[in-house]
Scaffold this motif. Sequence first.
Motif, PDB file in Angstrom:
ATOM      1  N   GLY A  63       0.801  -1.222   0.000  1.00 14.25           N
ATOM      2  CA  GLY A  63       0.000   0.000   0.000  1.00 14.25           C
ATOM      3  C   GLY A  63       0.830   1.266   0.000  1.00 14.25           C
ATOM      4  N   SER A  64       1.897   1.284   0.777  1.00 16.64           N
ATOM      5  CA  SER A  64       2.726   2.492   0.840  1.00 16.64           C
ATOM      6  C   SER A  64       3.450   2.741  -0.481  1.00 16.64           C
ATOM      7  N   VAL A  65       3.788   1.663  -1.197  1.00 21.49           N
ATOM      8  CA  VAL A  65       4.445   1.813  -2.505  1.00 21.49           C
ATOM      9  C   VAL A  65       3.478   2.427  -3.509  1.00 21.49           C
ATOM     10  N   ALA A  66       2.249   1.931  -3.520  1.00 23.22           N
ATOM     11  CA  ALA A  66       1.239   2.501  -4.410  1.00 23.22           C
ATOM     12  C   ALA A  66       0.993   3.971  -4.089  1.00 23.22           C
ATOM     13  N   ALA A  67       0.948   4.294  -2.802  1.00 31.14           N
ATOM     14  CA  ALA A  67       0.670   5.674  -2.393  1.00 31.14           C
ATOM     15  C   ALA A  67       1.718   6.650  -2.880  1.00 31.14           C
ATOM     16  N   GLU A  68       2.963   6.179  -3.053  1.00 30.38           N
ATOM     17  CA  GLU A  68       4.017   7.067  -3.529  1.00 30.38           C
ATOM     18  C   GLU A  68       3.698   7.622  -4.910  1.00 30.38           C
ATOM     19  N   ALA A  69       3.013   6.839  -5.734  1.00 26.95           N
ATOM     20  CA  ALA A  69       2.598   7.332  -7.049  1.00 26.95           C
ATOM     21  C   ALA A  69       1.284   8.092  -6.965  1.00 26.95           C
ATOM     22  N   TYR A  70       0.338   7.536  -6.217  1.00 29.43           N
ATOM     23  CA  TYR A  70      -0.980   8.169  -6.147  1.00 29.43           C
ATOM     24  C   TYR A  70      -0.933   9.560  -5.528  1.00 29.43           C
TER      25      TYR A  70
END
Length: 274
Positions: A63-70
């Motif tokens: 989740g934190s990896v996805a949030a870096e882009a979002y």
Amino acid sequence: MLTRPPAVAGHFYPHSATALQQQVNHWLDDDNAALTHTAASESTQQGKIKALIVPHAGYMYSGSVAAEAYRALRQQASRIRKVILIGPSHRFAFKGCALPACHYFETPLGKVPIDIQSVEKLREIDDIEVSDKVHAQEHSLEVQLPFLQSCLHDFTLLPLLTSNVSPAVVARAIDPLWQSDDCLLVISSDLSHFHAYSDATRIDHHTCSLIESYQATLTPEQACGATGINTLLLLAKQKGYPLIRNTLINSGDTAIGDKERVVGYVSYIISAPQ
């Protein structure tokens, strides 16, 4: 069926709307996150974000990896009104791609309207079928929705699951839609699966080197959403869109992951130069 209900709430992410929103907001609002890459953040200020590559594992892992882009989307939320979301079908194998027949996808945060007009256009293509069954239990698209709901305002969704289909076919199908200024393309994909930590690190770095040189040759062993990534690479190379990596880790880098059988996660932002 007018609405596809959430299939993996309580498993891949919290079932409670309050807990889910708090978790997503924590990642999106944490400007001092340990995984943040300043170069990627600065790149989004130089052009319109046209696409993301984001992982689709359980939020506790990726989740934190996805949030870096979002996170970068929030600065451009007023522009984005349509989202094309592409991911691999994990439960069904079939020829081509699958769109849903339903009118909404639902998460604990609410309903997202399907772009019915685009579904009707694409269903005329030989390699695209319409099937709620294929979409019903699939997690690769669903886990992206709470992030999109938290970053964007009003938007419609075109959810496309890929199976046995050429990236060139997918690229031809979505390119006319993606050319619209208000359209975002989101590719949902993890990287390598179930290798030892050191092997996975080597494999995933090689995969990223292919992505960053726009080589649309990825295999499912390198990325489970290889078809979607290859589709994006074909289109981005053709249009000259720069691609910036945000974060690359694997499940062994998380507090709950062991290092014997890991899964790789990466996030990228693709933008149109101003």
